[in-house]
Write an enzyme that holds these catalytic residues in place. Structure first.
Site, PDB file in Angstrom:
ATOM      1  CG  PHE A   1      33.876  38.212  30.864  1.00 41.26           C
ATOM      2  CD1 PHE A   1      34.462  37.851  32.236  1.00 41.26           C
ATOM      3  CD2 PHE A   1      34.769  38.274  29.841  1.00 41.26           C
ATOM      4  CE1 PHE A   1      35.919  37.594  32.175  1.00 41.26           C
ATOM      5  CE2 PHE A   1      36.126  38.173  29.740  1.00 41.26           C
ATOM      6  CZ  PHE A   1      36.692  37.842  31.188  1.00 41.26           C
TER       7      PHE A   1
ATOM      8  CG  ASP B   1      30.816  33.602  27.024  1.00 39.04           C
ATOM      9  OD1 ASP B   1      31.265  32.480  27.444  1.00 39.04           O
ATOM     10  OD2 ASP B   1      31.406  34.537  26.864  1.00 39.04           O
TER      11      ASP B   1
ATOM     12  CE1 TYR C   1      40.600  31.577  30.376  1.00 37.80           C
ATOM     13  CE2 TYR C   1      41.055  31.239  27.816  1.00 37.80           C
ATOM     14  CZ  TYR C   1      40.531  31.855  28.900  1.00 37.80           C
ATOM     15  OH  TYR C   1      39.855  33.138  28.678  1.00 37.80           O
ATOM     16  CE  LYS C   2      37.512  31.632  31.960  1.00 39.95           C
ATOM     17  NZ  LYS C   2      36.398  32.826  31.458  1.00 39.95           N
TER      18      LYS C   2
ATOM     19  NE  ARG D   1      35.985  34.370  39.668  1.00 43.68           N
ATOM     20  CZ  ARG D   1      36.295  34.340  38.195  1.00 43.68           C
ATOM     21  NH1 ARG D   1      35.110  34.787  37.628  1.00 43.68           N
ATOM     22  NH2 ARG D   1      37.343  33.929  37.782  1.00 43.68           N
TER      23      ARG D   1
END
Ligand SMILES: *Cc1c(COP(=O)(O)O)cnc(C)c1O
Length: 408
Positions: free
Chosen positions: A129, A206, A231-232, A380
């Site tokens: 990322f 991560d 928040y995912k 995605r």
């Protein structure tokens, strides 16, 4: 195919959780729960109650209230995340900052410690990322450390063999995502951690795309450090705080660089000189993000109730079903899968590619189908197990199939 989806929904032990999220009128398929989880239905009441009660009536007393003092939310919410999702014993996880900031703080702590021992290399992978790569570039520049990139397959991810070839006596830190943000590849956490340790380095995981989706065993792996988003899959809401994990063995040794009053031992004496708080509290820098953590508590309630193993089982079933639809409907229309097929290596999302997918996205959104888009040409499909049904996956991919047949 739709009857199969209905049968899978009927047999799904977690099916009832879907109704415990706020409805989203007009949305046919929300396929982006891995980027921003949906709000749990109780969040409006919980926020309202918090604002009126703990904040509105408790006022400043909330920080030190006898019951549920805000001052201890970083550790207490951290421990809940650790128990529900990280495979970590209490006292090693805090809620704080954003993932990017925590990445910086923990990576710097490990790099500084490595440099003191003559280790000056930071190992990472080129498809990680962007924020992870940028943070490491910054640390390398400010600490005169050397970056050692591993070129990974963008349709897969980092392997133990690649890590073994990259680490050595100069390795200070290796940073990897446990689940790759594009391909969804699940890295072998135990094997990679052991390889970095064999070389004498430390590893920072991560967990942004793993937490609340793929079970983790940080303590069993012997992981050193970890960070992740809430928040995912944890449904904490846009910009909800991140979490950081520091293995107990490092508490007296690793020092993060943002020395603030809230991570000092005895912050209210306001005395001279920074002395880190004992334990993982030293990761905290400033005032804990209490209000921003309220929706997350509702997300954690659901995860604790469902259990991470059941979540993973449904996640595998959802991605397997989506894969079947990709093979049957989309592959003949020129769509490639750029995610692992092996269920062991497959996380909670799939990425599919076709030239011109960027243009298809607007049509999908207009028809209430909301996946994510990742350059180049990647759509995605994030399948959050607690809020996504098999029928929803069916309906969303059917819209995509039909769009591909429309004359462009
Ligand atoms: C989502 C994500 C982040 C986000 O970091 P923020 O500081 O919250 O913007 C970081 N790393 C990975 C791997 C992610 O997937």
């Amino acid at each position: 195919m739709r009857s199969r989806a209905a049968a899978l929904d009927a047999a799904d032990p977690l099916a009832g959780f879907r109704d415990r999220f706020l409805p989203a009128p007009g949305v046919v398929a929300y396929l982006d729960g891995n980027s921003l989880g949906r709000p749990v239905a109780t969040v409006p009441e919980r926020l309202d109650a918090f604002v009126r009660g703990a904040w509105g009536e408790g006022l400043i007393r909330g920080w030190t209230a006898a019951e549920d003092p805000w001052m201890s939310w970083p550790e207490r919410v951290g421990d809940r995340i650790a128990a529900a999702a990280l495979g970590a014993a209490p006292g090693q996880t805090v809620l704080a900052d954003s993932t990017t900031v925590l990445l910086y703080k923990l990576a710097r702590a490990a790099v500084d410690d490595g440099l003191a021992a003559g280790r000056d290399e930071i190992v990472f992978e080129t498809n990680d990322f962007p924020t992870d790569r940028y943070v490491l570039e910054g640390i390398a520049a400010e600490r005169w450390a050397r970056l050692r990139p591993i070129e990974t397959d963008p349709a897969a991810g980092v392997t133990p063999e690649q890590v073994a070839a990259a680490v050595g006596p100069r390795t200070a830190l290796a940073l990897f995502s446990h689940v790759a943000y594009r391909s969804g590849w699940v890295a072998d956490g135990a094997a990679i951690t052991a390889l970095v340790h064999d070389a004498g380095g430390r590893v920072l995981w991560d967990l942004s795309h793993s937490v609340g989706s793929v079970p983790l065993e940080l303590d069993a792996w012997g992981a050193d450090l970890a960070v992740g988003c809430t928040y995912k899959y944890l449904c904490g809401g846009p910009g909800s705080p991140a979490f950081g994990y520091v293995a107990r063995a490092h508490h007296d040794r690793l020092r993060q660089p943002v020395q603030g009053w809230m991570g000092r031992h005895d912050p209210f004496t306001m005395g001279p000189g920074y002395v880190p708080a004992a334990g993982v509290r030293g990761v905290v820098s400033g005032t804990p993000p209490v209000l921003a953590a309220v929706p997350l508590l509702a997300g954690l309630d659901l995860l604790e109730e469902a259990g991470i193993d059941a979540v993973r089982a449904k996640s595998r079933a959802l991605t397997a079903y989506a894969l079947d639809l990709v093979d049957a409907w989309l592959a003949p229309r020129g769509v490639d899968l750029v995610s692992p097929r092996d269920p062991e290596r497959r996380g909670g999302h799939l990425t599919i590619r076709r030239p011109g997918f960027r243009a298809v996205l607007d049509g999908l959104w207009a028809r209430g189908v909301i996946p994510d888009y990742r350059e180049p040409d990647g759509i995605r499909l994030g399948l959050a197990p607690l809020s996504t049904s098999f029928t929803e996956v069916h309906d969303g991919l059917a819209v995509l199939r039909d769009l591909l047949d429309e004359p462009g």
